[in-house]
Structure formats: structure tokens, C-alpha cells
Design a protein around this motif. Structure first.
Motif, PDB file in Angstrom:
ATOM      1  N   LEU A 251       0.815  -1.206   0.000  1.00 52.19           N
ATOM      2  CA  LEU A 251       0.000   0.000   0.000  1.00 52.19           C
ATOM      3  C   LEU A 251       0.854   1.263   0.000  1.00 52.19           C
ATOM      4  N   ASP A 252       1.881   1.291   0.840  1.00 50.33           N
ATOM      5  CA  ASP A 252       2.727   2.486   0.926  1.00 50.33           C
ATOM      6  C   ASP A 252       3.911   2.448  -0.040  1.00 50.33           C
ATOM      7  N   LYS A 253       4.137   1.308  -0.664  1.00 48.58           N
ATOM      8  CA  LYS A 253       5.193   1.166  -1.684  1.00 48.58           C
ATOM      9  C   LYS A 253       4.550   0.593  -2.942  1.00 48.58           C
ATOM     10  N   PRO A 254       3.830   1.416  -3.687  1.00 48.47           N
ATOM     11  CA  PRO A 254       3.014   0.926  -4.799  1.00 48.47           C
ATOM     12  C   PRO A 254       3.846   0.525  -6.011  1.00 48.47           C
ATOM     13  N   SER A 255       3.204  -0.162  -6.932  1.00 53.24           N
ATOM     14  CA  SER A 255       3.826  -0.433  -8.220  1.00 53.24           C
ATOM     15  C   SER A 255       3.947   0.880  -8.979  1.00 53.24           C
ATOM     16  N   PRO A 256       4.863   0.966  -9.948  1.00 55.31           N
ATOM     17  CA  PRO A 256       4.965   2.193 -10.746  1.00 55.31           C
ATOM     18  C   PRO A 256       3.654   2.551 -11.441  1.00 55.31           C
ATOM     19  N   GLU A 257       2.929   1.539 -11.903  1.00 55.72           N
ATOM     20  CA  GLU A 257       1.667   1.779 -12.603  1.00 55.72           C
ATOM     21  C   GLU A 257       0.635   2.422 -11.679  1.00 55.72           C
ATOM     22  N   THR A 258       0.524   1.897 -10.460  1.00 57.56           N
ATOM     23  CA  THR A 258      -0.422   2.461  -9.485  1.00 57.56           C
ATOM     24  C   THR A 258      -0.030   3.882  -9.127  1.00 57.56           C
ATOM     25  N   TYR A 259       1.270   4.091  -8.919  1.00 56.29           N
ATOM     26  CA  TYR A 259       1.741   5.418  -8.530  1.00 56.29           C
ATOM     27  C   TYR A 259       1.485   6.447  -9.628  1.00 56.29           C
ATOM     28  N   VAL A 260       1.864   6.122 -10.852  1.00 57.52           N
ATOM     29  CA  VAL A 260       1.760   7.086 -11.948  1.00 57.52           C
ATOM     30  C   VAL A 260       0.311   7.404 -12.283  1.00 57.52           C
ATOM     31  N   LYS A 261      -0.560   6.414 -12.229  1.00 55.30           N
ATOM     32  CA  LYS A 261      -1.982   6.670 -12.488  1.00 55.30           C
ATOM     33  C   LYS A 261      -2.522   7.696 -11.505  1.00 55.30           C
ATOM     34  N   ALA A 262      -2.136   7.576 -10.235  1.00 51.87           N
ATOM     35  CA  ALA A 262      -2.560   8.546  -9.218  1.00 51.87           C
ATOM     36  C   ALA A 262      -1.896   9.900  -9.443  1.00 51.87           C
ATOM     37  N   ALA A 263      -0.592   9.883  -9.739  1.00 49.91           N
ATOM     38  CA  ALA A 263       0.153  11.140  -9.895  1.00 49.91           C
ATOM     39  C   ALA A 263      -0.362  11.961 -11.069  1.00 49.91           C
ATOM     40  N   LEU A 264      -0.735  11.284 -12.147  1.00 48.43           N
ATOM     41  CA  LEU A 264      -1.200  11.999 -13.334  1.00 48.43           C
ATOM     42  C   LEU A 264      -2.512  12.735 -13.059  1.00 48.43           C
ATOM     43  N   ASN A 265      -3.276  12.230 -12.097  1.00 47.81           N
ATOM     44  CA  ASN A 265      -4.530  12.895 -11.718  1.00 47.81           C
ATOM     45  C   ASN A 265      -4.309  14.163 -10.908  1.00 47.81           C
ATOM     46  N   THR A 266      -3.068  14.410 -10.485  1.00 48.40           N
ATOM     47  CA  THR A 266      -2.783  15.630  -9.721  1.00 48.40           C
ATOM     48  C   THR A 266      -2.272  16.766 -10.614  1.00 48.40           C
ATOM     49  N   VAL A 267      -2.028  16.478 -11.896  1.00 46.30           N
ATOM     50  CA  VAL A 267      -1.495  17.500 -12.805  1.00 46.30           C
ATOM     51  C   VAL A 267      -2.521  18.619 -12.987  1.00 46.30           C
ATOM     52  N   GLY A 268      -2.096  19.834 -12.744  1.00 46.48           N
ATOM     53  CA  GLY A 268      -2.993  20.981 -12.813  1.00 46.48           C
ATOM     54  C   GLY A 268      -3.627  21.317 -11.488  1.00 46.48           C
ATOM     55  N   LEU A 269      -3.499  20.408 -10.501  1.00 46.00           N
ATOM     56  CA  LEU A 269      -4.059  20.648  -9.166  1.00 46.00           C
ATOM     57  C   LEU A 269      -2.983  20.982  -8.142  1.00 46.00           C
ATOM     58  N   GLN A 270      -1.798  20.429  -8.314  1.00 43.16           N
ATOM     59  CA  GLN A 270      -0.694  20.661  -7.385  1.00 43.16           C
ATOM     60  C   GLN A 270       0.585  20.937  -8.167  1.00 43.16           C
TER      61      GLN A 270
END
Length: 319
Positions: A251-270
Motif C-alpha cells: 500500500l505504501d510502496k506501490p507499483s509504478p503503474e499504481t503510482y503514476v496513475k494517481a500522480a497523473l490525476n494531480t497535474v494541474g491541481l498541485q
């Protein structure tokens, strides 16, 4: 009725009481703001649609880990992908995987550790492309935590790490940003590290280079936001990649795919993001709740343990 006593005439116990109340109130408000901001970004929010910023995305360090995951995720959004890395074999493999999304791919083979000459090759390879997204992901760290002067082949590592972790970000941005400014739209995602949030002993040079990436990104966003450009500093904690030497995602050490999918949703917000909710919580704890001196001390202790285990394994192999 008597008038209120001035602050200076309050008894010491009462003075400390009200200072405590004021401090607790301030910390509570600050925590509430961070929680509301986190909910807005990670629960309620969705980032900008990256595909509308241009046809092509350029990803450095694209054959493994976070870079590969960004390339695939951007391809899912319909973007054609330029993959840049040092292994043509790995580039071809990633390009083959991305073709399932029915987008174009292009590969450029360079070693970012070699210095300034490689950027002529990259510039020629990118000529004529409408680049909407640049992901500055390529990076290297230590093989294991070590005291600065004891790092193996230190002079070579200094040159290599500065070229890869810092020079690449500056040079790629210098190359691609002008066309973005001319079109008044573009996204630059600079992959930093949570080690940029505070000094990390025994990863001193790595931590310092990632701090450069973070500061560079935040300042660049301030300069070019009015030009329609989004610049984001991405600061992950541990992700299950070859670089981190973590094999099994948690959970706290995600796969790259899980991490990037979440990170891309923050573009334009943070502008500065940890990219992933559990990492954002860790970032809040380590930067807002704990004293920096304690975080540095704990980082030192953890890395000393990792160093000791690594050196023990080397000794056992030698024996």
C-alpha cells in the motif's frame, strides 16, 4: 469591571496556557487545510486532460519503473510517445508494449551520463514534433547508502549524477519549453523524490540533486504559469522499482503503474505533489508534524542499517 490585563502582566502559567491554546489552534487549522486540500486532490479531484496539450509526450528514462509507467499511462490518454533511454533493446520492448494503445512511438538512444553532446542527438530526433508533455524522469541514486567520502568511485559518481539528475532536467526543459510557450500550452513533469523534502544523510548527493529538481520546478511554474505552461514537481516516497530495489508492491510502496496513475490525476491541481495519497500522508507527517532534526536523525539511523546489511552481504560473498 476591570480591564483585561496586557499580555506582559499575565502570570507565567496563564501566559503559557494561552500560548499553548494558540499553537494548538494554529496546528489544527493547518492540519484541517492540508486534509481538505488532500481530499480535493486525491478523493474529489481529477487533473487536466493531458492529451489536449499536444500530440506527443517525451519521456526520459522510459524503459523501467516510473518512466515506463508514465509512457504507458500517457499512451492510454491517446498521446504518441517518444521514449528516451540508453538501451535500444529495452526501448524497442517498451515501444512494442505501447503499440497496444494504437499510438505512434519513437525511440532515441542516449546515455544521459555522457554530458552535453547527447542533446544534439535528442534535438534532431524531436525535430518537427508537437510536444505537449515532457516527463523528466531519468535519474540515478547510490547503489547503497554510504558516507559521502566513502562512496565507491566518488568523482565519477559526482559527474554522472549531476549530468543525469540535474543537467538532463535543465537541458530537456531548455529544448522543449520554447515551443510550448509559443503555443501557450504544455506540461513539464519533473520527477524529483521525497528525499528532496529534507536532507537525507548517506544519500547526500542524491538528496541534494533531487532538491534542485524540486526548487527548479516550483520556480519555473511561477515564471511560466501565465504563459499556459504547467510545471509539476513529483516527489514519490518508495515505489517498487529497480532503483529502489523493492520487488513487491504494498500500500505504501506501490507499483509504478499504481503510482503514476494517481500522480497523473494531480497535474494541474498541485505544483508540488507526492503523487499518491499514502505518500501525501507521509509527506505531511514528515514535513508538518515532525521536527526536521528528528526526520534527519531517523533517516540517518535507517540508512546506517541499510548500509550495514549491504556491507555484510558483500563480506559474506567475499568469504
Amino acid at each position: 469591571m476591570g480591564s483585561a490585563l496586557p499580555l506582559g502582566s499575565l502570570p507565567a502559567a496563564e501566559l503559557f496556557y494561552w500560548l499553548g491554546v494558540a499553537t494548538l489552534t494554529w496546528l489544527s487549522l493547518k492540519a484541517a487545510c492540508r486534509l481538505l486540500s488532500g481530499a480535493r486532490v486525491f478523493v474529489l479531484g481529477a487533473g487536466v486532460e493531458v492529451g489536449r496539450f499536444g500530440r506527443w509526450a517525451v519521456v526520459t528514462g522510459a524503459t523501467d519503473g516510473i518512466g515506463k509507467a508514465y509512457a504507458k499511462e500517457l499512451a492510454k490518454h491517446g498521446m504518441s510517445i517518444v521514449l528516451i533511454s540508453r538501451s535500444q533493446e529495452k526501448l524497442d520492448q517498451v515501444a512494442k508494449e505501447i503499440k497496444q494503445f494504437q499510438v505512434e512511438t519513437k525511440t532515441i538512444t542516449v546515455d544521459f551520463g555522457e554530458g552535453a553532446e547527447i542533446y544534439k542527438i535528442i534535438e534532431a530526433g524531436l525535430a518537427g514534433l508537437e510536444i505537449g508533455v515532457l516527463v523528466n524522469n531519468v535519474g540515478i541514486s547510490y547503489n547503497y547508502p554510504e558516507y559521502f567520502l566513502d562512496v565507491p568511485d566518488l568523482d565519477n559518481l559526482i559527474n554522472k549524477m549531476l549530468n543525469i539528475n540535474i543537467m538532463s532536467v535543465c537541458k530537456m526543459t531548455r529544448m522543449i519549453l520554447p515551443a510550448m510557450v509559443e503555443r501557450s500550452k504544455g506540461i513539464i513533469l519533473n520527477v524529483s523524490s521525497a528525499s528532496a523534502l529534507y536532507p537525507v544523510p548517506l544519500l547526500t548527493l542524491y538528496s541534494a540533486t533531487k532538491t534542485f529538481v524540486d526548487f527548479f520546478s516550483q520556480a519555473l511554474q511561477a515564471e511560466y504559469k501565465s504563459k499556459g505552461i504547467i510545471v509539476q514537481s513529483v516527489l514519490p516516497f518508495f515505489v517498487a522499482t529497480k532503483l529502489s530495489k523493492i520487488r513487491k508492491p504494498t500500500l505504501d510502496k506501490p507499483s509504478p503503474e499504481t503510482y503514476v496513475k494517481a500522480a497523473l490525476n494531480t497535474v494541474g491541481l498541485q505544483t508540488q505533489t507526492n503523487g499518491y495519497l499514502p505518500h501525501a500522508i507521509l509527506g505531511w507527517i514528515t514535513t508538518s508534524l515532525l521536527p526536521v532534526s528528528l526526520v534527519i536523525k531517523q533517516s540517518m539511523k535507517m540508512n546506517q542499517g541499510l548500509r550495514a546489511r549491504h556491507l555484510k552481504k558483500l563480506k559474506e560473498k567475499g568469504d
